[in-house]
Design an enzyme around this catalytic site. Structure first.
Site, PDB file in Angstrom:
ATOM      1  N   HIS A 296      23.204 -49.624  -7.545  1.00  0.00           N
ATOM      2  CA  HIS A 296      24.130 -50.644  -8.048  1.00  0.00           C
ATOM      3  C   HIS A 296      23.389 -51.567  -9.034  1.00  0.00           C
ATOM      4  O   HIS A 296      23.146 -52.735  -8.705  1.00  0.00           O
ATOM      5  CB  HIS A 296      24.686 -51.470  -6.882  1.00  0.00           C
TER       6      HIS A 296
ATOM      7  N   HIS B 169      31.205 -50.100  -9.730  1.00  0.00           N
ATOM      8  CA  HIS B 169      30.535 -49.721  -8.482  1.00  0.00           C
ATOM      9  C   HIS B 169      29.038 -49.495  -8.715  1.00  0.00           C
ATOM     10  O   HIS B 169      28.218 -50.270  -8.229  1.00  0.00           O
ATOM     11  CB  HIS B 169      31.224 -48.466  -7.894  1.00  0.00           C
TER      12      HIS B 169
ATOM     13  N   GLU C 290      28.109 -41.018   0.776  1.00  0.00           N
ATOM     14  CA  GLU C 290      28.347 -40.375  -0.532  1.00  0.00           C
ATOM     15  C   GLU C 290      27.878 -38.917  -0.518  1.00  0.00           C
ATOM     16  O   GLU C 290      27.693 -38.313  -1.572  1.00  0.00           O
ATOM     17  CB  GLU C 290      27.634 -41.134  -1.664  1.00  0.00           C
TER      18      GLU C 290
HETATM   19  P1  13P Z   1      25.685 -45.414   2.380  1.00  0.00           P
HETATM   20  O1  13P Z   1      25.018 -46.513   3.187  1.00  0.00           O
HETATM   21  O2  13P Z   1      26.667 -44.624   3.202  1.00  0.00           O
HETATM   22  O3  13P Z   1      24.651 -44.555   1.686  1.00  0.00           O
HETATM   23  O4  13P Z   1      26.585 -46.113   1.252  1.00  0.00           O
HETATM   24  C1  13P Z   1      26.036 -46.947   0.268  1.00  0.00           C
HETATM   25  C2  13P Z   1      26.801 -46.924  -1.018  1.00  0.00           C
HETATM   26  O5  13P Z   1      26.296 -47.423  -2.011  1.00  0.00           O
HETATM   27  C3  13P Z   1      28.139 -46.296  -1.074  1.00  0.00           C
HETATM   28  O6  13P Z   1      28.567 -46.131  -2.383  1.00  0.00           O
HETATM   29 ZN    ZN Z   2      27.525 -47.433  -3.848  1.00  0.00          ZN
END
Ligand code: 13P
Ligand code: ZN
Length: 273
Positions: free
Chosen positions: A148, A218, A123
């Site tokens: 999340h 998400h 991200e």
């Molecule tokens: P990364 O492991 O690349 O940080 O991704 C985790 C994530 O939550 C993507 O939205």
């Molecule tokens: Zn994520």
């Protein structure tokens, strides 16, 4: 037992304190159940803590493209969670589950400088776009947290809650502290591919009005002066979501605070909305 590794954090108390705060928050995210597997990411702008010796450290990775040009980030430094790294591991060992990057003079690429060549989060376009925008607009913000949170994400599976400020007003009305400590509310960004530039662009535009934005189905993306403050804003919002759900599971819809009680809070706490 693991050998003691050399770290750029050694003898740099201010920098170590900022990175250790990231580790503390990473532990909270895991404990709350918001950080399954590698879920979530954190970046902090640490440029103010970089000394001459760190500025002259050689790159330990090749130059990698960010994917966008970010003119205000020339020569800045960030601590970033590593992609595919777990928050629960970062909590124990931030410099093996994240790394420090330097943005190069083309404002479009970066190199890793410490401690190990751990590739930054997927991200990164969203995080760095947001940091670029903080500098451009003179905001004192240094931290961005993506996570999340179960109940908040669950609420985005209902179309009514995706309408502008429906969730903001509902969550504010569950308990007075939520409006006081997340005073700009929760912005909503319709579903976009994780890690995409489209998600980064939408995040920037929504952050003009909110400090916490929801990426539909998400997770949330929160910004603040430091990582702990960004975490607190998500925590108060999710607490309200839990109160709403608790009331619903007892078989009734919560009344919520009245508009008059909310207005009274805004006056007493000098809130913007
Ligand atoms: P990364 O492991 O690349 O940080 O991704 C985790 C994530 O939550 C993507 O939205
Ligand atoms: Zn994520």
């Amino acid at each position: 037992m693991r050998e003691i590794m050399e770290s750029v954090l050694t003898n740099r108390a201010a920098l170590a304190a900022e990175v250790n705060k990231v580790a503390e928050v990473a532990g909270y995210l895991w404990q709350k159940g918001w950080a399954e597997r590698n879920g979530g990411n954190i970046t902090i702008n640490i440029t103010e803590h970089i000394d001459d010796e760190m500025r002259s450290l050689p790159a330990i990775s090749e130059a990698k493209p960010i994917g966008i040009i970010l003119p205000h980030l020339k020569g800045t430094y960030f601590y970033c969670k590593g992609t595919n790294k777990r928050m629960r591991d970062l909590a124990r060992d931030p410099m093996r589950n994240g790394s420090i990057i330097r943005i190069l003079d083309d404002c479009a690429s970066y190199v890793i400088i410490a401690d190990e060549p751990v590739m930054p989060t997927s991200e990164l376009p969203a995080h760095l776009s947001v940091h670029n925008w903080f500098i451009e607009t003179g905001k004192p913000y240094k931290a961005s947290v993506h996570t999340h949170p179960i109940e908040l994400v669950a609420m985005t599976h209902c179309k009514e809650f995706l309408k502008k400020d429906v969730l903001t007003n509902l969550l504010w009305s569950m308990i007075p502290e939520t409006k006081a400590f997340c005073p700009r509310g929760l912005g909503i960004i319709p579903y976009k591919l994780p890690g995409s530039n489209a998600l980064a662009d939408a995040t920037i535009s929504e952050l003009s009005d909110y400090d916490v934005v929801m990426w539909e189905k998400h997770g949330v993306f929160a910004v603040d002066t430091d990582v702990m403050a960004a975490f607190d804003q998500i925590d108060v919002l999710n607490k309200s979501a839990l109160i709403y759900i608790a009331a619903k599971s007892m078989g009734f819809s919560p009344d919520g605070m009245s508009q008059e009680q909310m207005r009274e809070m805004s006056v007493a706490f000098h809130l913007p909305k």
